[in-house]
Design an enzyme around this catalytic site. Structure first.
Site, short mmCIF file in Angstrom:
data_model
loop_
_atom_site.label_atom_id
_atom_site.label_comp_id
_atom_site.label_asym_id
_atom_site.label_seq_id
_atom_site.Cartn_x
_atom_site.Cartn_y
_atom_site.Cartn_z
CE LYS A 251 -4.40 -1.53 2.02
NZ LYS A 251 -5.25 -1.48 3.24
CG HIS A 302 -3.35 -10.09 1.34
ND1 HIS A 302 -2.25 -9.59 0.68
CD2 HIS A 302 -4.15 -9.04 1.58
CE1 HIS A 302 -2.39 -8.28 0.55
NE2 HIS A 302 -3.56 -7.91 1.08
P1 C2E Z 1 -9.19 -3.20 3.66
O1 C2E Z 1 -10.02 -1.99 4.01
O2 C2E Z 1 -8.26 -3.69 4.71
O3 C2E Z 1 -10.18 -4.37 3.26
C1 C2E Z 1 -9.73 -5.67 3.11
C2 C2E Z 1 -10.76 -6.54 2.47
O4 C2E Z 1 -11.90 -6.67 3.32
C3 C2E Z 1 -11.33 -6.02 1.18
O5 C2E Z 1 -10.47 -6.31 0.13
C4 C2E Z 1 -12.62 -6.82 1.09
O6 C2E Z 1 -12.37 -8.12 0.63
C5 C2E Z 1 -13.06 -6.91 2.51
N1 C2E Z 1 -14.08 -5.89 2.80
C6 C2E Z 1 -13.88 -4.63 3.18
N2 C2E Z 1 -15.07 -4.00 3.33
C7 C2E Z 1 -16.04 -4.88 3.04
C8 C2E Z 1 -17.49 -4.86 3.04
O7 C2E Z 1 -18.11 -3.83 3.32
N3 C2E Z 1 -18.14 -6.01 2.71
C9 C2E Z 1 -17.46 -7.13 2.38
N4 C2E Z 1 -18.18 -8.24 2.06
N5 C2E Z 1 -16.11 -7.21 2.35
C10 C2E Z 1 -15.41 -6.09 2.69
P2 C2E Z 1 -10.55 -5.45 -1.21
O8 C2E Z 1 -11.97 -5.16 -1.56
O9 C2E Z 1 -9.74 -6.17 -2.22
O10 C2E Z 1 -9.89 -4.10 -0.82
C11 C2E Z 1 -8.50 -4.02 -0.57
C12 C2E Z 1 -8.17 -2.70 0.01
O11 C2E Z 1 -8.57 -1.68 -0.94
C13 C2E Z 1 -8.95 -2.36 1.27
O12 C2E Z 1 -8.31 -2.89 2.39
C14 C2E Z 1 -8.94 -0.84 1.21
O13 C2E Z 1 -7.69 -0.32 1.65
C15 C2E Z 1 -9.08 -0.54 -0.25
N6 C2E Z 1 -10.49 -0.36 -0.63
C16 C2E Z 1 -11.37 -1.31 -1.04
N7 C2E Z 1 -12.56 -0.77 -1.33
C17 C2E Z 1 -12.45 0.55 -1.11
C18 C2E Z 1 -13.34 1.68 -1.26
O14 C2E Z 1 -14.50 1.56 -1.64
N8 C2E Z 1 -12.85 2.91 -0.93
C19 C2E Z 1 -11.56 3.08 -0.51
N9 C2E Z 1 -11.16 4.32 -0.21
N10 C2E Z 1 -10.70 2.06 -0.37
C20 C2E Z 1 -11.13 0.81 -0.68
FE FE Z 2 -5.24 -5.50 4.73
FE FE Z 3 -4.52 -6.05 1.11
#
Ligand code: C2E
Ligand code: FE
Ligand code: FE
Ligand code: SIN
Ligand code: SIN
Length: 388
Positions: A251, A302
């Site tokens: 990140k 991951h």
């Molecule tokens: P993170 O915030 O640590 O989230 C890790 C993972 O948790 C996400 O991987 C997703 O698989 C799951 N997750 C997070 N929020 C939700 C949710 O509301 N519902 C469900 N079912 N799963 C959830 P992902 O999607 O591959 O995202 C990786 C990283 O990308 C996230 O780490 C975050 O840093 C960023 N990210 C993802 N979506 C958003 C977004 O909409 N806005 C922003 N600003 N960042 C995002």
């Molecule tokens: Fe993470």
């Molecule tokens: Fe990650």
């Protein structure tokens, strides 16, 4: 908080740290047992130097164990600290490095500099008489502890004096214990340094989107619980505990405008965001270190999903390294149960519901099952490292 935290860490940190210490404890027990067998001693103790004190670290007593039962006798023994002084026999030996071969501790010759401390006998009802007490010297000759053998027994079980010719071997056993203790301390110091480095550097990568460092600590501890509940060996659990801390180092290569965006990401932003897996793998890759190799795998995989719909390589099922499957669950569990810039925290019921729904889809069913087996510990970690 700190007492609870220590207990929690005892519970969770079943890692190399403890494993090498446990190996050392086992070795010290073994050394006392061997020394007792060799000299015919009914009891034996081992003291380790800590600053200007000695810690009573191992205690074996055949008579008490027979009288009270092994468990009860061991329970009587509480490790404690004693000053290094001539007020006790072990203290005197730690102080001077002299060897003491005593016929009867209750009838010491008038001119000796040391005293026999009767409190142990008074507490346990045991009666010490003959004693062979030697310093534990490391390779440099420094005294780092004391080995104390008590009440040599003859064939009929009567207390006799120790044999002069046994002293040499007892000294050798004592210095073997000294070397083990010294090695364990060095290993521990090195390990502590690398832990600090790993946790600090991991925090650098993530401190922009998550305000406190607790996120990394939680992921790390959750992953260790899952690994342990999956039945992995101590070393592998420890590796996962550390490697998982670095899962999102990539990140660091993601612009703030994306990482800190309050709302949903556009498809293009999403694509860029997903490269944190590849960036992380590049940062951690190419090392010969076992820990960094596993860390690279975790950073890369991951966000893969068990059903094959994840990124960056759409790996499926057991094509995803087990470490990646473990951190996938810890990471999502943590994202769901906490607030993110782009989402509120969900209730724990909701989080558990999502985890269950994703069994066999996002997550390896075996890892979800391990999550349930470890649920109490996971809740303890969640409470302990809550964001305030
Ligand atoms: P993170 O915030 O640590 O989230 C890790 C993972 O948790 C996400 O991987 C997703 O698989 C799951 N997750 C997070 N929020 C939700 C949710 O509301 N519902 C469900 N079912 N799963 C959830 P992902 O999607 O591959 O995202 C990786 C990283 O990308 C996230 O780490 C975050 O840093 C960023 N990210 C993802 N979506 C958003 C977004 O909409 N806005 C922003 N600003 N960042 C995002
Ligand atoms: Fe993470
Ligand atoms: Fe990650
Ligand atoms: C392993 O320990 O990596 C094999 C177990 C599994 O892949 O689920
Ligand atoms: C729950 O279903 O709320 C707890 C899950 C578990 O105990 O494994």
């Amino acid at each position: 908080m700190s007492r609870r935290k220590e207990r929690l860490e005892d519970l969770v940190d079943i890692g190399i740290a403890l494993s090498s210490e446990r190996k050392m404890e086992r070795l010290l027990e073994l050394i006392v047992t061997e020394a007792r067998k060799f000299t015919g001693a009914d009891a034996g103790s081992l003291y380790i130097k800590e600053g200007d004190k000695i810690r009573f670290s191992v205690s074996q007593n055949e008579t008490l164990e027979r009288k009270l039962g092994r468990e009860a006798a061991r329970a009587e023994f509480v490790p404690f600290l004693m000053p290094i002084s001539n007020e006790s026999i072990a203290g005197y030996v730690a102080n001077t490095g002299n060897i003491l071969d005593i016929k009867d501790v209750y009838h010491l010759p008038k001119n000796v500099e040391y005293k026999f401390n009767r409190s142990w006998d008074e507490k346990t009802g045991y009666r010490c008489k003959s004693m062979l007490v030697v310093p534990m010297r490391d390779r440099e000759g420094e005294v780092i502890g004391v080995l104390q053998l008590i009440n040599a027994l003859d064939k009929k079980g009567r207390i006799r004096s120790f044999r002069k010719r046994d002293v040499k071997l007892v000294l050798a056993l004592a210095s073997q214990a000294a070397v083990a203790v010294k090695n364990a301390k060095l290993t521990e110091a090195i390990r502590q340094q690398s832990y600090d480095t790993i946790f600090r550097l991991s925090t650098v990568a993530e401190f922009r989107d998550i305000e406190t460092g607790h996120h990394i600590k939680r992921i790390s501890l959750y992953s260790a619980v899952l690994a342990q509940k999956l039945g992995l060996d101590e070393n592998r659990v420890e590796t996962i505990r550390l490697a998982s801390a670095m899962h999102d180092v990539g990140k660091i290569g993601i612009p703030d405008s994306i990482l800190l965006k309050p709302g949903r990401l556009t498809p293009e932003e999403r694509r860029i965001m997903e490269t944190h897996t590849l960036i992380g793998a590049r940062i951690l890759g190419g090392s010969d270190s076992e820990l960094l190799k596993v860390s690279e795998k975790v950073a890369l995989t991951h966000h893969e999903r068990y059903d094959g719909l994840g990124y960056p390589n759409r790996l499926k099922g057991e094509e995803i390294p087990l470490e990646g499957r473990i951190v996938a669950l810890s990471d999502v569990f943590d994202a769901l149960s906490n607030r993110r810039v782009y989402k509120p925290a969900f209730s724990m019921d909701k989080v558990v519901e999502i985890v269950n729904q994703e069994r066999g889809k996002h997550f390896d069913p075996k890892v979800v099952d391990a999550f349930h087996r470890g649920f109490d510990e996971i809740m303890q970690i969640f409470e302990e490292y809550k964001e305030v």
